[in-house]
Scaffold this motif. Structure first.
Motif, short mmCIF file in Angstrom:
data_model
loop_
_atom_site.label_atom_id
_atom_site.label_comp_id
_atom_site.label_asym_id
_atom_site.label_seq_id
_atom_site.Cartn_x
_atom_site.Cartn_y
_atom_site.Cartn_z
N ALA A 149 52.64 -8.33 57.44
CA ALA A 149 51.81 -7.46 58.26
C ALA A 149 51.25 -6.35 57.38
O ALA A 149 51.99 -5.73 56.61
N ILE A 150 49.95 -6.13 57.48
CA ILE A 150 49.29 -5.13 56.63
C ILE A 150 48.57 -4.10 57.50
O ILE A 150 47.74 -4.45 58.33
N ASP A 151 48.94 -2.84 57.29
CA ASP A 151 48.32 -1.73 58.02
C ASP A 151 47.55 -0.90 57.00
O ASP A 151 48.14 -0.17 56.21
N CYS A 152 46.24 -1.04 57.04
CA CYS A 152 45.42 -0.38 56.05
C CYS A 152 44.73 0.83 56.66
O CYS A 152 43.86 0.68 57.53
N GLY A 153 45.14 2.02 56.25
CA GLY A 153 44.53 3.26 56.73
C GLY A 153 43.53 3.77 55.71
O GLY A 153 43.36 3.18 54.64
N ASN A 154 42.88 4.88 56.03
CA ASN A 154 41.89 5.42 55.10
C ASN A 154 42.53 5.97 53.83
O ASN A 154 41.87 6.04 52.80
N THR A 155 43.80 6.37 53.90
CA THR A 155 44.49 6.90 52.71
C THR A 155 45.44 5.86 52.12
O THR A 155 45.39 5.57 50.94
N ASN A 156 46.32 5.32 52.96
CA ASN A 156 47.35 4.42 52.45
C ASN A 156 47.33 3.06 53.15
O ASN A 156 46.94 2.96 54.31
N THR A 157 47.80 2.05 52.41
CA THR A 157 47.94 0.71 52.96
C THR A 157 49.42 0.34 52.89
O THR A 157 50.04 0.51 51.84
N VAL A 158 49.97 -0.14 54.00
CA VAL A 158 51.38 -0.50 54.06
C VAL A 158 51.51 -2.00 54.28
O VAL A 158 50.84 -2.57 55.15
N PHE A 159 52.34 -2.64 53.47
CA PHE A 159 52.65 -4.07 53.60
C PHE A 159 54.09 -4.18 54.09
O PHE A 159 54.98 -3.54 53.51
N SER A 160 54.35 -4.99 55.12
CA SER A 160 55.72 -5.21 55.57
C SER A 160 55.94 -6.69 55.83
O SER A 160 55.05 -7.38 56.33
N ILE A 161 57.15 -7.16 55.50
CA ILE A 161 57.49 -8.55 55.80
C ILE A 161 58.45 -8.57 56.97
O ILE A 161 59.47 -7.87 56.98
N TRP A 162 58.08 -9.36 57.99
CA TRP A 162 58.82 -9.45 59.26
C TRP A 162 59.47 -10.83 59.33
O TRP A 162 58.78 -11.85 59.22
N ASP A 163 60.79 -10.85 59.49
CA ASP A 163 61.48 -12.15 59.52
C ASP A 163 61.70 -12.65 60.94
O ASP A 163 62.43 -13.62 61.16
N GLY A 164 61.07 -12.00 61.91
CA GLY A 164 61.21 -12.41 63.31
C GLY A 164 62.14 -11.49 64.06
O GLY A 164 62.10 -11.41 65.29
N GLU A 165 62.96 -10.76 63.30
CA GLU A 165 63.89 -9.82 63.94
C GLU A 165 63.80 -8.41 63.36
O GLU A 165 63.95 -7.42 64.08
N SER A 166 63.55 -8.35 62.06
CA SER A 166 63.43 -7.02 61.44
C SER A 166 62.50 -7.09 60.23
O SER A 166 62.16 -8.18 59.76
#
Ligand SMILES: Nc1ncnc2c1ncn2[C@@H]1O[C@H](COP(=O)(O)OP(=O)(O)OP(=O)(O)O)[C@@H](O)[C@H]1O
Ligand SMILES: CC(C)(CO)[C@@H](O)C(=O)NCCC(=O)O
Ligand SMILES: [K+]
Length: 257
Positions: free
Chosen positions: A4-21
């Motif tokens: 999952a990638i949340d790209c804002g105007n300042t920072n971009t955050v990448f997270s890996i979701w295993d279905g539970e956390s």
């Protein structure tokens, strides 16, 4: 596994979701010129460092910067052999209604926050996100996004003072000791900190007044805890509300598309 990638105007955050956390979360500055190859080198290095050895099969993107989506699509295609879901695009289904003036392109981060807020806290919410801008998203009884407020972000306000006035330095936000500052930095921090406390209180009170009902105030974003320290501004704080919303939207699209 989902990236999952949340790209804002300042920072971009990448997270890996295993279905539970979320099993890994990494942050980089937003830069539309970063290529798919650069993202991959960066991400795979960090994954290796944390001994996260998983196969990414799915990707979902929320981007407030349209230009970065191109390279993120290439990343999905070239390295993960998947087609990403991009929030705000016509083929991305949303589990909630969006009730705004026709032609309005609501920021995808605000749609995602609405979905997350509704999923975790139900309806009649005000979701406050302290990012580059501070946004207030109004969520109806049935979870729809029905509008909101956009205010200049905390760091943006301090930067604006520094840029516009020759004698004002670069200052980081902090809670000042008192309202009356006895040096330049304290004066600037006071203006932005207490001004912001007032802004949040007034806007939330007026939204509740306009809606003529009680509403739960949910906050997210790096600076929310700083404000919550002082005054009881929010009913709930959720650190990764946007990331949570991305997992909800991903699941909804898998089930309904
Ligand atoms: N006490 C603090 N003082 C100054 N900055 C802080 C503090 N705590 C967190 N931050 C900043 O908050 C930011 C995290 O906020 P968040 O991810 O919500 O928004 P952003 O990345 O700045 O904006 P956007 O999502 O619009 O790109 C980080 O960049 C961090 O530097
Ligand atoms: C307001 C921001 C910049 C906050 O990230 C983003 O949500 C955005 O670009 N929104 C577009 C305009 C709107 O939401 O109505
Ligand atoms: K954000």
């Amino acid at each position: 596994m989902l990236l999952a990638i949340d790209c804002g105007n300042t920072n971009t955050v990448f997270s890996i979701w295993d279905g539970e956390s979320f099993i890994g979360t990494w942050r980089t500055s937003t830069d539309w010129q970063r290529t798919a190859d650069q993202y991959y080198v960066w991400l795979s290095t960090l994954m290796k460092f944390q001994k996260i050895d998983v196969e990414i099969t799915d990707m979902i993107i929320s981007s407030t910067v349209p230009r970065v989506v191109f390279n993120l699509r290439v990343l999905a295609d070239r390295y993960f052999h998947t087609r990403p879901i991009v929030v705000g695009k016509p083929d991305c289904l949303l589990p909630v209604d969006v009730r705004v003036d026709t032609g309005t392109a609501v920021g995808p981060d605000r749609l995602v926050n609405t979905v997350a807020g509704h999923d975790l806290y139900g309806g009649n919410l005000i979701v406050v996100d302290f990012g580059t801008a501070t946004t207030f998203d109004v969520v109806s009884e049935d979870g729809a996004y029905i509008g909101g407020v956009i205010a200049p972000g905390v760091n943006l306000s301090l930067e604006a003072l520094h840029h516009a006035a020759a004698a004002l330095p670069h200052v980081d936000i902090a809670k000042p000791q008192s309202v009356i500052g006895t040096n330049t930095v304290a004066c600037m921090q006071s203006g932005v900190f207490w001004g912001y406390v007032g802004l949040v209180k007034e806007i939330c009170a007026r939204i509740k007044g306009e809606r003529a009902r009680e509403m739960k105030i949910i906050s997210t974003g790096g600076l929310a805890p700083l404000f919550q320290q002082t005054e009881d501004l929010f009913d709930e704080f959720h650190d990764d509300l946007t990331m949570h919303g991305l997992t909800v939207i991903h699941r909804y699209n898998k089930e309904n598309n």
